[in-house]
Design an enzyme around this catalytic site. Sequence first.
Site, PDB file in Angstrom:
ATOM      1  N   CYS A 149       4.997   8.102  24.142  1.00  0.00           N
ATOM      2  CA  CYS A 149       5.721   7.223  25.064  1.00  0.00           C
ATOM      3  C   CYS A 149       6.071   5.884  24.427  1.00  0.00           C
ATOM      4  O   CYS A 149       6.826   5.109  25.002  1.00  0.00           O
ATOM      5  CB  CYS A 149       4.879   6.979  26.323  1.00  0.00           C
ATOM      6  SG  CYS A 149       4.333   8.474  27.145  1.00  0.00           S
ATOM      7  N   HIS A 206      -3.167  -6.408   3.347  1.00  0.00           N
ATOM      8  CA  HIS A 206      -3.048  -6.958   4.699  1.00  0.00           C
ATOM      9  C   HIS A 206      -3.944  -6.244   5.703  1.00  0.00           C
ATOM     10  O   HIS A 206      -4.113  -6.706   6.825  1.00  0.00           O
ATOM     11  CB  HIS A 206      -1.588  -6.939   5.168  1.00  0.00           C
ATOM     12  CG  HIS A 206      -1.051  -5.580   5.489  1.00  0.00           C
ATOM     13  ND1 HIS A 206      -0.939  -5.113   6.772  1.00  0.00           N
ATOM     14  CD2 HIS A 206      -0.582  -4.598   4.686  1.00  0.00           C
ATOM     15  CE1 HIS A 206      -0.419  -3.901   6.753  1.00  0.00           C
ATOM     16  NE2 HIS A 206      -0.194  -3.560   5.490  1.00  0.00           N
ATOM     17  N   GLN A 223      -7.720   1.681   5.176  1.00  0.00           N
ATOM     18  CA  GLN A 223      -8.460   1.249   6.361  1.00  0.00           C
ATOM     19  C   GLN A 223      -9.915   0.900   6.068  1.00  0.00           C
ATOM     20  O   GLN A 223     -10.527   0.146   6.816  1.00  0.00           O
ATOM     21  CB  GLN A 223      -8.396   2.331   7.441  1.00  0.00           C
ATOM     22  CG  GLN A 223      -7.042   2.502   8.079  1.00  0.00           C
ATOM     23  CD  GLN A 223      -6.598   1.278   8.855  1.00  0.00           C
ATOM     24  OE1 GLN A 223      -7.408   0.492   9.342  1.00  0.00           O
ATOM     25  NE2 GLN A 223      -5.297   1.088   8.980  1.00  0.00           N
ATOM     26  N   GLY A 254       0.815  -1.204   0.000  1.00  0.00           N
ATOM     27  CA  GLY A 254       0.000   0.000   0.000  1.00  0.00           C
ATOM     28  C   GLY A 254       0.849   1.253   0.000  1.00  0.00           C
ATOM     29  O   GLY A 254       0.505   2.251  -0.654  1.00  0.00           O
ATOM     30  N   THR A 255       1.953   1.227   0.727  1.00  0.00           N
ATOM     31  CA  THR A 255       2.860   2.378   0.744  1.00  0.00           C
ATOM     32  C   THR A 255       3.417   2.639  -0.650  1.00  0.00           C
ATOM     33  O   THR A 255       3.488   3.788  -1.102  1.00  0.00           O
ATOM     34  CB  THR A 255       4.010   2.136   1.730  1.00  0.00           C
ATOM     35  OG1 THR A 255       3.470   2.049   3.053  1.00  0.00           O
ATOM     36  CG2 THR A 255       5.027   3.261   1.676  1.00  0.00           C
TER      37      THR A 255
END
Length: 454
Positions: free
Chosen positions: A315, A191, A172, A69-70
């Site tokens: 974080c 995926h 998505q 996809g990228t």
Amino acid sequence: MPYFDAASSAPLHPVARQALQASLDEGWADPARLYREGRRARLLLDAAREAAADAVGCRPDELVFTPSGTRALHAGIAGALAGRRRAGSHLVVSAVEHSAVLHAAEGRPVTEVPVDRWGAVSPGVFGEALREDTALACLQSANHEVGTEQPVAEVAERCRAAGVPLLVDAAQSLGWGPVAGDWSLLTASAHKWGGPAGVGLLVVRKGVRFASQDPADERESGRAPGFENIPAIVAAAASLRAVRDSADTEARRLRGLVDRIRTRVPELVPDVEVVGDPVRRLPHLVTFSCLYVDGETVLHELDRAGFSVSSGSSCTSSTLTPSHVLRAMGVLSEGNVRVSLPPGTAEEDVDRFLEVLPGVVAGVRGRLGAPVAGETSPGTGSLVVDALGKRCPVPVIELAKVIGDVPVGGTVTVLADDEAARLDIPAWCGMRDQEYVGESPAPVGTAYVVRRRG
């Protein structure tokens, strides 16, 4: 062990596994050859393309398969910009696009369209960002971190009126249904819907100016050079058809489970902000942020309890900077947890997650010395808190500990050099009904000033 990170990668669908195994025996040959084995491979590839095109809602000859996809995003953006280089080089994107889009835009004149607190763009504001030299606009169909659906059809109208092609990142959402609107280009990744990794889709509508920037190649219309992975492509198309066949039923079921999480988490865990649009959202995804929590520790503790989740919290980032999505939305980033349920998630797994979460968050807060709700002590004047060198969520914890030590109207100045503080301190003020006065440069780091309201 419940896997709750389908937004990153969904488990391989059983239909994909079956199609992959079957096509390994038939789809290994070169589909460009005229002999028997090549013709069989070509038939498999053409059938997969037709099935994928039917799911997208485009012509088969408008769709090519890419290695990811990228790669589809990078090829789509580069090819569309090159095809419209006479119009200009300006690019319009939303501030919450996937990092693959933002990276592809680096070094070009770019306008980032802001989003509201839910993570959605305004079609009107998006339209105003279009200029005479705008070559391409990019907008995801639904956000990968918070699940908010974007008004693609309305934005596409404005792009069409301005003569600007719109590229939609549908990674998505495509497994849940086709993308509405008069878009020009579309990308997706197998995926994300339960297909194998290593297969992406790039759709370029007829009439859209496009010039591939890859080396010349006869395969995939010259837009995705290299030998096609036919077994993986066949499995991707088969699984897309399979998930779409059950999408309506599964969406209703998972939406009910997500609604339960959205409702119960703030009731079970104090000082939590659920982010993303509560209505216009993907059915399987929910994100929330917890005050006074180290996001990486929360993820580790949930993993030890048997739950695989992800986070946009600084974080958990090697850069220690907040998620650009949460930053653009202006919401709390510390202690962020993203839950994305794969198809077939059991109701009892969600119930057990809700049982485990409060203890996990309370344990992390206790180890970090976070304040207990209701603890205050009268004081006078103003205070300065030195949180330099301390990382999320410690600056906010130190602020919360002392806010009760100043009178109503008094101020607390937090000195911090953690990038997340710029987002989390204002978000804390909004959640705790305190006044965020503002920030200013300090000799080291930044000074954040908060005024006590009550």
